[in-house]
Design an enzyme around this catalytic site. Structure first.
Site, PDB file in Angstrom:
ATOM      1  N   TYR A   1      -1.420  -0.443  11.219  1.00 22.14           N
ATOM      2  CA  TYR A   1      -1.703  -1.109   9.940  1.00 22.14           C
ATOM      3  C   TYR A   1      -0.554  -0.889   8.956  1.00 22.14           C
ATOM      4  O   TYR A   1       0.035  -1.845   8.427  1.00 22.14           O
ATOM      5  CB  TYR A   1      -3.020  -0.597   9.330  1.00 22.14           C
ATOM      6  CG  TYR A   1      -3.138  -0.908   7.851  1.00 22.14           C
ATOM      7  CD1 TYR A   1      -3.279  -2.222   7.410  1.00 22.14           C
ATOM      8  CD2 TYR A   1      -3.090   0.106   6.890  1.00 22.14           C
ATOM      9  CE1 TYR A   1      -3.365  -2.517   6.038  1.00 22.14           C
ATOM     10  CE2 TYR A   1      -3.174  -0.179   5.528  1.00 22.14           C
ATOM     11  CZ  TYR A   1      -3.308  -1.489   5.111  1.00 22.14           C
ATOM     12  OH  TYR A   1      -3.384  -1.782   3.773  1.00 22.14           O
TER      13      TYR A   1
ATOM     14  N   LYS B   1       2.270  -3.509   7.283  1.00 26.07           N
ATOM     15  CA  LYS B   1       2.456  -3.717   5.838  1.00 26.07           C
ATOM     16  C   LYS B   1       3.920  -3.401   5.465  1.00 26.07           C
ATOM     17  O   LYS B   1       4.517  -4.101   4.645  1.00 26.07           O
ATOM     18  CB  LYS B   1       1.517  -2.821   5.030  1.00 26.07           C
ATOM     19  CG  LYS B   1       0.041  -3.157   5.156  1.00 26.07           C
ATOM     20  CD  LYS B   1      -0.336  -4.521   4.619  1.00 26.07           C
ATOM     21  CE  LYS B   1      -0.274  -4.617   3.110  1.00 26.07           C
ATOM     22  NZ  LYS B   1      -0.752  -5.950   2.633  1.00 26.07           N
TER      23      LYS B   1
ATOM     24  N   THR C   1       0.817  -1.221   0.000  1.00 27.47           N
ATOM     25  CA  THR C   1       0.000   0.000   0.000  1.00 27.47           C
ATOM     26  C   THR C   1       0.851   1.272   0.000  1.00 27.47           C
ATOM     27  O   THR C   1       1.990   1.264   0.506  1.00 27.47           O
ATOM     28  CB  THR C   1      -0.918  -0.017   1.249  1.00 27.47           C
ATOM     29  OG1 THR C   1      -1.442   1.287   1.467  1.00 27.47           O
ATOM     30  CG2 THR C   1      -0.167  -0.417   2.513  1.00 27.47           C
ATOM     31  N   ASP C   2       0.267   2.349  -0.505  1.00 22.27           N
ATOM     32  CA  ASP C   2       0.933   3.659  -0.446  1.00 22.27           C
ATOM     33  C   ASP C   2       1.148   4.113   0.996  1.00 22.27           C
ATOM     34  O   ASP C   2       1.992   4.956   1.270  1.00 22.27           O
ATOM     35  CB  ASP C   2       0.138   4.716  -1.236  1.00 22.27           C
ATOM     36  CG  ASP C   2      -1.311   4.898  -0.797  1.00 22.27           C
ATOM     37  OD1 ASP C   2      -1.752   4.192   0.136  1.00 22.27           O
ATOM     38  OD2 ASP C   2      -2.006   5.739  -1.402  1.00 22.27           O
ATOM     39  N   GLU C   3       0.378   3.523   1.927  1.00 25.76           N
ATOM     40  CA  GLU C   3       0.448   3.995   3.313  1.00 25.76           C
ATOM     41  C   GLU C   3       1.800   3.706   3.966  1.00 25.76           C
ATOM     42  O   GLU C   3       2.135   4.297   4.981  1.00 25.76           O
ATOM     43  CB  GLU C   3      -0.685   3.389   4.148  1.00 25.76           C
ATOM     44  CG  GLU C   3      -2.050   3.763   3.604  1.00 25.76           C
ATOM     45  CD  GLU C   3      -3.162   3.624   4.629  1.00 25.76           C
ATOM     46  OE1 GLU C   3      -2.881   3.683   5.833  1.00 25.76           O
ATOM     47  OE2 GLU C   3      -4.313   3.441   4.196  1.00 25.76           O
TER      48      GLU C   3
END
Ligand code: NAD
Length: 322
Positions: free
Chosen positions: A150, A154, A125-127
């Site tokens: 979260y 990741k 993810t971009d997060e």
């Protein structure tokens, strides 16, 4: 014939990907491994259950013994969607995020390494990059700097994947996508949550002032990108998957209300999420140039399709809300 193990394939993106893959390739077999947490739903893949090329297995990526059994048949590719995926839940109760997203991914990597596969796609993810100010974009070379449990879990999984490439030349590729929306998304995420509340005539709770910015991709475009990365992606590489379509949460919600002919009076501002990242935005030059992918849907059309889908499929989400 190619055999692919899709983990988390009864979740939002995984179910869309499984459907996409079975439709695109006649000569394939999909093993769909899903723990069926609250975010796994057989209804997401009900139309695929009769397909002889699709084998659903209820189980966890943390279950080493089960994974060994699945490898009794040769597996060519793995696409790892399985995860705990909701930031708010990770703020309330984060240990399961580490167990699934880090330990689960590690378990899957280890079993796959021992058996040998062609490609392992880690759906990230971009997060993991953390938050941006008003300007700038994250490239694949940007540092990872996650803000919540979260995104940290990741990022941890990404690092394990990269270490498997460096240490064992294990054929892993990481994709980092921006925010997805579309059919079958669990109604805790912004777009389905707001659409359903709008349809029901309820208040639409928006964090803070609603100015947080996300980049949006229609799930179908994300599935196409992953399929192309399986085909053309270079082992050991990271690919950002994004559209350039940035929008603030408040504007997304206003557009949903407009599409449903509802009043903006339904909007209600609530206290902000802890550690709420202001903006995510990705540089997608690499996937455009090296893989030849580009999105088909723009945000306006994709959102229109999505809102129509939730209007039409009230049985699907009513069960989940119950
Ligand atoms: P989702 O929550 O809808 O689906 C995740 C699925 O994983 C669920 O069906 C759940 O039952 C399953 N699962 C959980 N733990 C498992 C385990 N131990 N073993 C097997 N299955 C397990 O999430 P999603 O939005 O479809 O996201 C899929 C992947 O894409 C995630 O890895 C997420 O981090 C990543 N991602 C999502 C977005 C987005 O906007 N939704 C953006 C970028 C990346």
């Amino acid at each position: 014939m190619k055999r692919i193990l899709v983990t988390g394939g009864a979740g939002f993106i995984g179910s869309n990907f499984t459907r996409y893959f079975l439709n695109k390739y006649r000569d394939c077999e999909v093993i769909n491994l899903n723990k069926l947490t609250y975010a796994g739903n057989i209804d997401n893949i009900r139309d695929l259950l009769e397909d002889k090329r699709h084998r659903f297995v209820k189980g966890s990526i943390n279950d080493e013994k089960l994974l060994q059994q699945l490898f009794n048949d040769k597996i060519d590719y793995i696409v790892n969607f399985a995860a705990e995926s909701h930031v708010d839940r990770s703020i309330e109760d984060s240990l399961i995020f580490t167990k699934t997203n880090i330990v689960g991914t590690h378990t899957l990597l280890e079993v796959a390494r021992k058996h040998g596969i062609e490609k392992f796609i880690q759906v990230s993810t971009d997060e993991v990059y953390g938050s941006l100010g008003r300007d700038g974009l994250f490239t694949e070379n940007s540092n990872i700097n996650p803000s919540n449990p979260y995104s940290a879990s990741k990022a941890g999984a990404d690092l394990l994947c990269l270490s498997y490439y460096k240490t064992y030349k294990f054929p892993v590729i990481i994709t980092r996508s921006c925010n997805n929306y579309g059919p079958y998304q669990f109604p805790e995420k912004l777009i389905p949550l707001m659409t359903i509340k709008a349809i029901k005539g309820e208040k639409l709770p928006i964090y803070g002032n609603g100015q947080n910015i996300r980049e949006w991709i229609y799930v179908f475009d994300h599935c196409r990108a992953i399929d192309m990365v399986i085909d053309r992606g270079k082992i050991g590489e990271i690919y950002n998957i994004s559209t350039g379509e940035e929008e603030s949460n408040i504007n997304i919600v206003k557009e949903i209300l407009r599409l449903l002919n509802k009043s903006e009076d339904q909007i209600e501002f609530v206290s902000d999420r802890r550690g709420h990242d202001f903006r995510y935005a990705l540089d997608n030059t690499k996937i455009l140039k090296e893989i030849g992918w580009k999105p088909i849907y723009n945000l306006k059309d994709g959102l229109n399709e999505t809102v129509k889908w939730y209007e039409k499929n009230q049985n699907w989400w009513n069960k989940l809300i119950d």
